[in-house]
Write an enzyme that holds these catalytic residues in place. Structure first.
Site, PDB file in Angstrom:
ATOM      1  N   ARG A   1      47.528  27.240  36.033  1.00  0.00           N
ATOM      2  CA  ARG A   1      46.295  26.978  35.311  1.00  0.00           C
ATOM      3  C   ARG A   1      46.762  26.863  33.755  1.00  0.00           C
ATOM      4  NH1 ARG A   1      45.275  25.568  38.988  1.00  0.00           N
ATOM      5  NH2 ARG A   1      43.817  23.976  39.327  1.00  0.00           N
TER       6      ARG A   1
ATOM      7  N   GLU B   1      48.307  23.699  33.059  1.00  0.00           N
ATOM      8  CA  GLU B   1      47.494  22.657  32.805  1.00  0.00           C
ATOM      9  C   GLU B   1      46.685  23.048  31.581  1.00  0.00           C
ATOM     10  OE1 GLU B   1      43.741  21.188  35.684  1.00  0.00           O
ATOM     11  OE2 GLU B   1      43.936  23.315  35.349  1.00  0.00           O
TER      12      GLU B   1
ATOM     13  N   SER C   1      55.364  31.759  16.379  1.00  0.00           N
ATOM     14  CA  SER C   1      56.265  32.419  16.881  1.00  0.00           C
ATOM     15  C   SER C   1      55.901  33.205  18.487  1.00  0.00           C
ATOM     16  CB  SER C   1      56.794  33.389  16.165  1.00  0.00           C
ATOM     17  OG  SER C   1      58.007  34.159  16.867  1.00  0.00           O
TER      18      SER C   1
END
Length: 147
Positions: free
Chosen positions: A88, A91, A114
């Site tokens: 997820r 995605e 960073s």
């Protein structure tokens, strides 16, 4: 004993001793997010931290030593994650990555966020439609420099 074996042992001992990541973070002395990353093999512990975790989890000396070795970070078993929860996030970056990039560049200029000078907080957020996961990430902005 390699780092992956140490991670497996840590998870096994955590479950066996019925400890939470937050409890182990108290032993480490850092946030639950950083400490969990460290105990899962993504950060380096100091000697004192490694020994404290070793004592708490009954780890062998070899494991305590491995916790002090700089790890190979970002190591997942496959290029595209297969674990549903981790996928997820993959995605999310696939869908919103260009949005993050565009908005960060618009707000800060050309550079990166960073992941070294970085903080994260994960909390549970009550919602009548089902609890939500709130993740706050804060990374120092690092502008690209000309030379």
């Amino acid at each position: 004993m390699n780092r992956e074996e140490v991670t497996d042992l840590i998870v096994t001992q955590k479950v066996k001793k019925k400890l939470t990541w937050a409890q182990l973070a108290e032993v480490v002395g850092h946030s639950k997010e950083w400490s969990t990353a460290a105990l899962l093999g993504q950060m380096t512990l100091t000697e004192a931290q490694a020994k404290a975790i070793g004592t708490t989890l009954d780890l062998p000396e070899e494991a305590v030593t491995q916790l002090q070795v700089v790890p190979y970070k970002g190591s997942l078993p496959t290029a595209v994650p297969t674990d549903p929860l981790i996928y997820r996030f993959y995605e999310l970056i696939s869908v919103y990555g260009t949005t993050f990039k565009s908005l960060i560049h618009e707000e800060f200029g050309d550079g990166i966020m960073s992941a070294i000078d970085f903080n994260m907080d994960l909390t549970r957020e009550a919602d009548p439609k089902g609890d939500r996961v709130r993740i706050t990430m804060s990374g120092k902005f690092l502008p690209y420099k000309t030379y």
